[in-house]
Design an enzyme around this catalytic site. Structure first.
Site, PDB file in Angstrom:
ATOM      1  N   LYS A 170     -36.964 -10.793  65.074  1.00 29.97           N
ATOM      2  CA  LYS A 170     -37.165  -9.855  66.182  1.00 29.97           C
ATOM      3  C   LYS A 170     -36.660 -10.409  67.511  1.00 29.97           C
ATOM      4  O   LYS A 170     -36.457  -9.654  68.466  1.00 29.97           O
ATOM      5  CB  LYS A 170     -38.634  -9.458  66.308  1.00 29.97           C
ATOM      6  CG  LYS A 170     -39.567 -10.508  66.868  1.00 29.97           C
ATOM      7  CD  LYS A 170     -40.992  -9.982  66.918  1.00 29.97           C
ATOM      8  CE  LYS A 170     -41.946 -11.004  67.514  1.00 29.97           C
ATOM      9  NZ  LYS A 170     -41.708 -11.226  68.945  1.00 29.97           N
ATOM     10  N   ASP A 171     -36.423 -11.727  67.586  1.00 29.84           N
ATOM     11  CA  ASP A 171     -35.897 -12.329  68.811  1.00 29.84           C
ATOM     12  C   ASP A 171     -34.376 -12.358  68.847  1.00 29.84           C
ATOM     13  O   ASP A 171     -33.797 -12.832  69.833  1.00 29.84           O
ATOM     14  CB  ASP A 171     -36.415 -13.766  68.961  1.00 29.84           C
ATOM     15  CG  ASP A 171     -37.904 -13.824  69.268  1.00 29.84           C
ATOM     16  OD1 ASP A 171     -38.435 -12.824  69.785  1.00 29.84           O
ATOM     17  OD2 ASP A 171     -38.530 -14.864  68.990  1.00 29.84           O
ATOM     18  N   ARG A 220     -41.633  -2.177  74.365  1.00 27.97           N
ATOM     19  CA  ARG A 220     -42.039  -1.350  73.214  1.00 27.97           C
ATOM     20  C   ARG A 220     -43.559  -1.255  73.140  1.00 27.97           C
ATOM     21  O   ARG A 220     -44.130  -0.156  73.007  1.00 27.97           O
ATOM     22  CB  ARG A 220     -41.479  -1.962  71.927  1.00 27.97           C
ATOM     23  CG  ARG A 220     -41.998  -1.305  70.638  1.00 27.97           C
ATOM     24  CD  ARG A 220     -41.601  -2.122  69.416  1.00 27.97           C
ATOM     25  NE  ARG A 220     -42.176  -3.457  69.425  1.00 27.97           N
ATOM     26  CZ  ARG A 220     -43.379  -3.759  68.962  1.00 27.97           C
ATOM     27  NH1 ARG A 220     -44.158  -2.822  68.453  1.00 27.97           N
ATOM     28  NH2 ARG A 220     -43.822  -4.998  69.002  1.00 27.97           N
ATOM     29  N   ARG A 221     -44.226  -2.397  73.197  1.00 30.74           N
ATOM     30  CA  ARG A 221     -45.688  -2.383  73.129  1.00 30.74           C
ATOM     31  C   ARG A 221     -46.285  -1.649  74.322  1.00 30.74           C
ATOM     32  O   ARG A 221     -47.273  -0.917  74.180  1.00 30.74           O
ATOM     33  CB  ARG A 221     -46.222  -3.814  73.059  1.00 30.74           C
ATOM     34  CG  ARG A 221     -45.944  -4.496  71.725  1.00 30.74           C
ATOM     35  CD  ARG A 221     -46.320  -5.962  71.756  1.00 30.74           C
ATOM     36  NE  ARG A 221     -46.060  -6.600  70.463  1.00 30.74           N
ATOM     37  CZ  ARG A 221     -45.769  -7.879  70.302  1.00 30.74           C
ATOM     38  NH1 ARG A 221     -45.693  -8.669  71.381  1.00 30.74           N
ATOM     39  NH2 ARG A 221     -45.551  -8.382  69.104  1.00 30.74           N
ATOM     40  N   ARG A 236     -45.615 -13.785  79.580  1.00 27.96           N
ATOM     41  CA  ARG A 236     -44.611 -14.487  78.775  1.00 27.96           C
ATOM     42  C   ARG A 236     -45.193 -15.830  78.342  1.00 27.96           C
ATOM     43  O   ARG A 236     -46.246 -16.255  78.788  1.00 27.96           O
ATOM     44  CB  ARG A 236     -43.334 -14.721  79.592  1.00 27.96           C
ATOM     45  CG  ARG A 236     -42.430 -13.509  79.786  1.00 27.96           C
ATOM     46  CD  ARG A 236     -41.507 -13.242  78.605  1.00 27.96           C
ATOM     47  NE  ARG A 236     -40.784 -14.426  78.168  1.00 27.96           N
ATOM     48  CZ  ARG A 236     -39.713 -14.939  78.770  1.00 27.96           C
ATOM     49  NH1 ARG A 236     -39.240 -14.361  79.856  1.00 27.96           N
ATOM     50  NH2 ARG A 236     -39.118 -16.011  78.288  1.00 27.96           N
ATOM     51  N   CYS A 282     -33.266  -5.235  75.513  1.00 23.15           N
ATOM     52  CA  CYS A 282     -34.560  -5.478  76.149  1.00 23.15           C
ATOM     53  C   CYS A 282     -34.819  -4.573  77.341  1.00 23.15           C
ATOM     54  O   CYS A 282     -35.894  -4.616  77.934  1.00 23.15           O
ATOM     55  CB  CYS A 282     -34.645  -6.931  76.604  1.00 23.15           C
ATOM     56  SG  CYS A 282     -34.569  -8.126  75.267  1.00 23.15           S
TER      57      CYS A 282
END
Length: 292
Positions: A75-76, A123-124, A141, A234
């Site tokens: 996912k990164d 997204r979250r 972060r 992003c």
């Protein structure tokens, strides 16, 4: 030699690949690397260059021959890799769902009105705002342990993390609620460990191929295809999640445009047994998403 980021989760993932390689009789060492993305923790990824910041120094190590392969959280990784690199294998996927960790042990519905919830993911944030528009979604972060420390210090009432990462670090007991995909659609590739190599390293094929999980490969190929066709990165909220059941792939994606517009959703199902079919389904879902 395996190149990896230095965070405890990244090292866990690299050691899992190391363990699998050593089980076949091959000596393997790790090369921990601090990436630009690890150093910049005071700004969101979309403000400083995106997911590629977690790969730049690691890919340089591959190009320079300092490492033979790299291990990442899929996912990164950007939806399309730079020229000269390839996604050589993906390990069997861990649970792709997201999890809430609340300081008071609450589920999302029990958080006080206006509670401060931390996430670094647009997204979250998009999904949380749909479920609880009253919440204050705040930027956070850092590695998993760092985020949990900020939660414990009272900076946040709750944070949202990937369930897979918490499990791998032995921290699943901290979870107060797990979000089903129907409520919080997962990120592309969430829960999957990826192995990256330089494109020309044919000598590694025989070594790496046995670690590849075919079901995971098909699912993440479809998810990443949606992302590529949507030009997802992003800077805008985006999600895609595929699952295979009895040879049929079910793929759903969500996207939110500029200005906090209402998220758009699209889904499709089709028989999938080959990567080309997964890519085609991803393209179809992206086309539907653009029309919604």
């Amino acid at each position: 030699m395996i190149a990896t980021r230095r965070s405890p989760l990244a090292l866990w993932q690299a050691r899992e690949v190391q363990r699998r390689l050593q089980a076949s009789g091959r000596p393997v060492r790790l090369e921990p690397i601090t990436t630009t993305g690890d150093r910049i923790l005071d700004r969101a990824l979309d403000k400083v260059g995106g997911k590629g910041l977690f790969l730049k120094e690691i890919e340089q190590a591959l190009l320079q021959g300092k490492a033979d392969l790299a291990v990442h959280s899929l996912k990164d990784m950007p939806m399309a890799l730079p020229a000269g690199f390839r996604l050589a294998a993906v390990l069997p996927r861990e649970d792709p769902r997201d999890a809430l960790v609340a300081s008071g042990g609450q589920v999302l519905a029990e958080l006080p009105e206006g509670a401060r919830v931390g996430t670094s993911s647009l997204r979250r944030a998009m999904m949380l705002s749909r479920m609880r528009p009253d919440l204050q979604i705040a930027f956070i972060r850092g590695n998993v342990e760092g985020r949990l420390a900020k939660l414990a210090s009272g900076e946040f009432a709750a944070i949202v993390l990937a369930l897979a990462g918490l499990r791998r670090l032995g921290l699943e007991q901290r979870v107060t609620e797990v979000f089903e995909p129907s409520r919080m659609l997962p990120a592309v590739g969430q829960g999957a460990i990826a192995i990256e190599t330089c494109s020309g390293r044919c000598d590694l094929e025989e070594i790496i191929a046995p670690m590849n999980d075919r079901c995971t490969e098909l699912c993440v190929s479809a998810e990443r295809a949606v992302g590529r066709h949507m030009d997802a990165g992003c800077s805008q909220p985006f999600a895609a999640y595929a699952r295979l059941s009895a040879g049929v792939m079910h793929l759903e994606a969500a996207h939110q445009g500029q200005g906090g517009a209402e998220p758009r959703f699209s889904m499709a199902s089709a028989p999938v047994s080959q990567v080309e079919q997964a890519l085609s389904l991803g393209e179809e879902v992206a086309a539907r998403l653009r029309k919604t």
